[in-house]
Scaffold this motif. Structure first.
Motif, PDB file in Angstrom:
ATOM      1  N   MET A   1       0.840  -1.190   0.000  1.00 10.74           N
ATOM      2  CA  MET A   1       0.000   0.000   0.000  1.00 10.74           C
ATOM      3  C   MET A   1       0.881   1.249   0.000  1.00 10.74           C
ATOM      4  O   MET A   1       1.764   1.385   0.818  1.00 10.74           O
ATOM      5  CB  MET A   1      -0.912  -0.008   1.233  1.00 10.74           C
ATOM      6  N   ASN A   7      -2.880   8.937  -0.415  1.00 10.15           N
ATOM      7  CA  ASN A   7      -3.361   7.847   0.430  1.00 10.15           C
ATOM      8  C   ASN A   7      -3.203   8.185   1.909  1.00 10.15           C
ATOM      9  O   ASN A   7      -3.293   7.308   2.768  1.00 10.15           O
ATOM     10  CB  ASN A   7      -2.589   6.560   0.099  1.00 10.15           C
ATOM     11  N   SER A 139      -8.078   1.563   0.344  1.00 17.49           N
ATOM     12  CA  SER A 139      -6.955   2.239   0.993  1.00 17.49           C
ATOM     13  C   SER A 139      -7.267   2.562   2.441  1.00 17.49           C
ATOM     14  O   SER A 139      -8.418   2.495   2.890  1.00 17.49           O
ATOM     15  CB  SER A 139      -6.633   3.526   0.238  1.00 17.49           C
TER      16      SER A 139
END
Length: 366
Positions: A1, A7, A139
């Protein structure tokens, strides 16, 4: 990620993720556990537990400040090398997976007992996991928004706890320290267990946009959890007698049963239905720690793949085991012992290791 600006999570989302990871675990039985070990002085044990969780949370932030872009798995690989670091990631995965498993089984058993007694347990688990997958596979920003939404939703429900105050007898709380500090010390073990979940800081700190506010954020998050625990504990202590509270396994639900409106009699059922959302915030944050660790261990970083695998494994295990309340109690005790080691002892040891590691590196560079 990816840990980039798109994000990242805001300061408020950072607070609500930590708070959400704490309160879905054991709040329904907390007043009884505190009364059992510390009597009506159990609320003092809560404050001691809050202090210890704040200290542990701040230590985690101090560790991550030295490596602001590393989650815990990244840090383990950096500090111990690829082989030993990857080996150390395995117990981290098991810890968070056990946390998720225990909370989900608790939620499933509650649903089966109160709402769907004739439905197969694995069907209930699928119903729980399907909407959760939509969040877990995205996310951390989506997770942060979800935890923030859940917090605002639950404010009204917890204001309802103030209704029985008019029928409470605060004399039940006196005298303070009626049996000294020893019972309060025993009650601390139950209280620090209730604050578990702040370990998620190891995973969300790198995504925090304003990292200089991190210590303020962990103090606020733990304090919100403390205020919530104090509210239900003090009102339960004042409403039930010191001996009477021991007659109920989940005194919070029994407290809600006495609240009635002209248009609604069973508010405890409504509370439990909405409280499943709060529980979902807890197991989803732990799921984030699980699948992110799995991604770093196996090299693929798409959360949807690991979320699918993890949730499918849970459904299969439920289908094979058919968990009971007694089994769930044993898993909760195991989770509590593991949490005390991982949440309170591990940050201190890791912080000392980081200090020594950095000092040795500086001496080598001279």
């Amino acid at each position: 990620m990816k840990k980039d600006v798109t994000n990242g999570i805001t300061f408020m989302q950072f607070i609500f993720i930590i708070h959400g990871s704490q309160v879905g675990f054991g709040i329904l039985s907390l007043p009884k556990e505190l009364a059992d070990k510390a009597g009506t002085d159990g609320w003092i044990s809560l404050i001691v537990g809050w202090f210890m969780s704040v200290i542990a949370s701040i230590i985690i932030v101090l560790i991550l400040r030295k490596y602001p872009n590393d989650t815990l798995p990244d840090l383990l690989i950096r500090l111990f090398g690829k082989i030993i670091g990857r080996i150390l990631i395995i117990p981290v995965i098991f810890y968070f997976a056990l946390f998720v498993w225990t909370i989900l089984i608790t939620a499933m058993l509650f649903i089966k007992q109160w709402f769907l007694p004739m439905t197969q347990d694995y069907i209930i688990m699928i119903l729980l996991l399907t909407p959760g997958f939509l969040i877990a596979s995205k996310s951390i920003r989506i997770l942060g928004r979800y935890c923030e939404l859940i917090f605002y939703m639950m404010i009204v429900l917890f204001l309802i706890f103030l209704i029985p105050v008019r029928d409470s007898h605060w004399i039940h709380l006196l005298p303070l320290f009626k049996e000294g500090w020893i019972p309060i010390y025993h009650g601390v073990s139950a209280s620090i267990y209730s604050f578990l979940g702040f370990e998620i800081i190891f995973f969300v700190y790198p995504f925090l946009q304003k990292k200089h506010l991190a210590i303020r954020g962990v103090v606020i998050a733990n304090t919100i959890s403390l205020l919530l625990y104090l509210e239900v504990t003090l009102i339960c202590f004042a409403f039930f007698s010191p001996d009477g509270i021991m007659d109920y396994n989940q005194p919070v639900l029994n407290l809600l049963k006495v609240i009635e409106f002209h248009f609604l009699e069973r508010i405890d059922m409504l509370f439990l239905a909405f409280y499943l959302f709060e529980i979902s915030a807890t197991w989803l944050t732990s799921t984030f720690g699980t699948i992110l660790s799995m991604g770093l261990l196996f090299g693929k970083k798409k959360p949807a793949f690991y979320a699918s695998f993890f949730f499918l494994l849970i459904v299969v295990l439920v289908f094979l085991i058919h968990p009971s309340w007694n089994q769930n109690r044993q898993w909760m005790q195991l989770c509590a012992k593991a949490g005390i080691v991982f949440g309170y002892m591990f940050p201190v040891l890791l912080y000392l290791y980081v200090l020594i590691y950095n000092r040795l590196r500086r001496s080598e560079s001279l």
